[in-house]
Write an enzyme that holds these catalytic residues in place. Structure first.
Site, PDB file in Angstrom:
ATOM      1  N   ASN A 169       3.703  10.194 -19.189  1.00 40.29           N
ATOM      2  CA  ASN A 169       4.312   9.645 -17.986  1.00 40.29           C
ATOM      3  C   ASN A 169       3.257   9.596 -16.893  1.00 40.29           C
ATOM      4  O   ASN A 169       2.399  10.472 -16.814  1.00 40.29           O
ATOM      5  CB  ASN A 169       5.472  10.530 -17.504  1.00 40.29           C
ATOM      6  CG  ASN A 169       6.488  10.808 -18.586  1.00 40.29           C
ATOM      7  OD1 ASN A 169       7.173   9.917 -19.033  1.00 40.29           O
ATOM      8  ND2 ASN A 169       6.564  12.056 -19.015  1.00 40.29           N
ATOM      9  N   HIS A 226       0.836  -1.193   0.000  1.00 37.76           N
ATOM     10  CA  HIS A 226       0.000   0.000   0.000  1.00 37.76           C
ATOM     11  C   HIS A 226       0.877   1.251   0.000  1.00 37.76           C
ATOM     12  O   HIS A 226       1.812   1.356   0.774  1.00 37.76           O
ATOM     13  CB  HIS A 226      -0.905  -0.034   1.233  1.00 37.76           C
ATOM     14  CG  HIS A 226      -2.036   0.919   1.176  1.00 37.76           C
ATOM     15  ND1 HIS A 226      -2.680   1.338   2.299  1.00 37.76           N
ATOM     16  CD2 HIS A 226      -2.649   1.542   0.143  1.00 37.76           C
ATOM     17  CE1 HIS A 226      -3.641   2.173   1.970  1.00 37.76           C
ATOM     18  NE2 HIS A 226      -3.639   2.318   0.664  1.00 37.76           N
ATOM     19  N   ASP A 257       7.680   7.759 -20.803  1.00 39.87           N
ATOM     20  CA  ASP A 257       7.914   7.781 -22.238  1.00 39.87           C
ATOM     21  C   ASP A 257       9.397   7.504 -22.505  1.00 39.87           C
ATOM     22  O   ASP A 257      10.173   7.273 -21.571  1.00 39.87           O
ATOM     23  CB  ASP A 257       7.442   9.102 -22.853  1.00 39.87           C
ATOM     24  CG  ASP A 257       8.115  10.341 -22.254  1.00 39.87           C
ATOM     25  OD1 ASP A 257       9.267  10.254 -21.762  1.00 39.87           O
ATOM     26  OD2 ASP A 257       7.487  11.415 -22.287  1.00 39.87           O
TER      27      ASP A 257
END
Length: 133
Positions: free
Chosen positions: A124, A20, A28
């Site tokens: 991204n 978690h 990219d």
């Protein structure tokens, strides 16, 4: 042989180890990978594989609660922004935007950065792991 969608052993290993609030970055072709962060380089040539294909595959394996993108995506890649808004909402996760320089700094805390061959601007995302229960 693995039965689920993601058959990349490095990506599967990283996702299996995530807890978690841990993060995973998909970038990219030009996103720098900070020193000390695991680089999973999928880029074969410019444009291959595409960011969306990698993201879709990862979302079959990883429960997310938040996705962080660059604020610059609004102006420089509105088509991808629209896709991200819809796709992240489908996951029931929060989509937040920070300046690109901040996103690059934040990627240093990721368990790994996955490099795609994507050449569209600001493709991204940092995915924050949620819990399945």
């Amino acid at each position: 042989m693995k039965k689920t969608t993601c058959i990349n052993s490095e990506i599967s290993c990283v996702i299996a180890k995530m807890g978690h609030f841990d993060t995973l970055t998909i970038g990219d072709a030009g996103l720098p990978v900070p020193d000390g962060v695991t680089r999973i380089d999928l880029a074969v040539k410019l444009g291959l594989p595409q960011f969306i294909d990698v993201l879709e595959t990862i979302l079959t394996e990883l429960k997310i609660q938040k996705a962080t993108i660059a604020t610059e995506m609004v102006q420089h890649n509105p088509e991808l922004l629209a896709y991200m808004e819809e796709r992240i909402a489908k996951e029931g996760a929060e989509l937040v935007a920070v300046p690109h320089e901040e996103l690059k700094r934040m990627s240093a805390d990721s368990k790994a950065v996955i490099r795609t061959g994507e050449c569209r601007a600001y493709a991204n995302v940092i995915l924050e792991s949620g819990v399945v229960f």
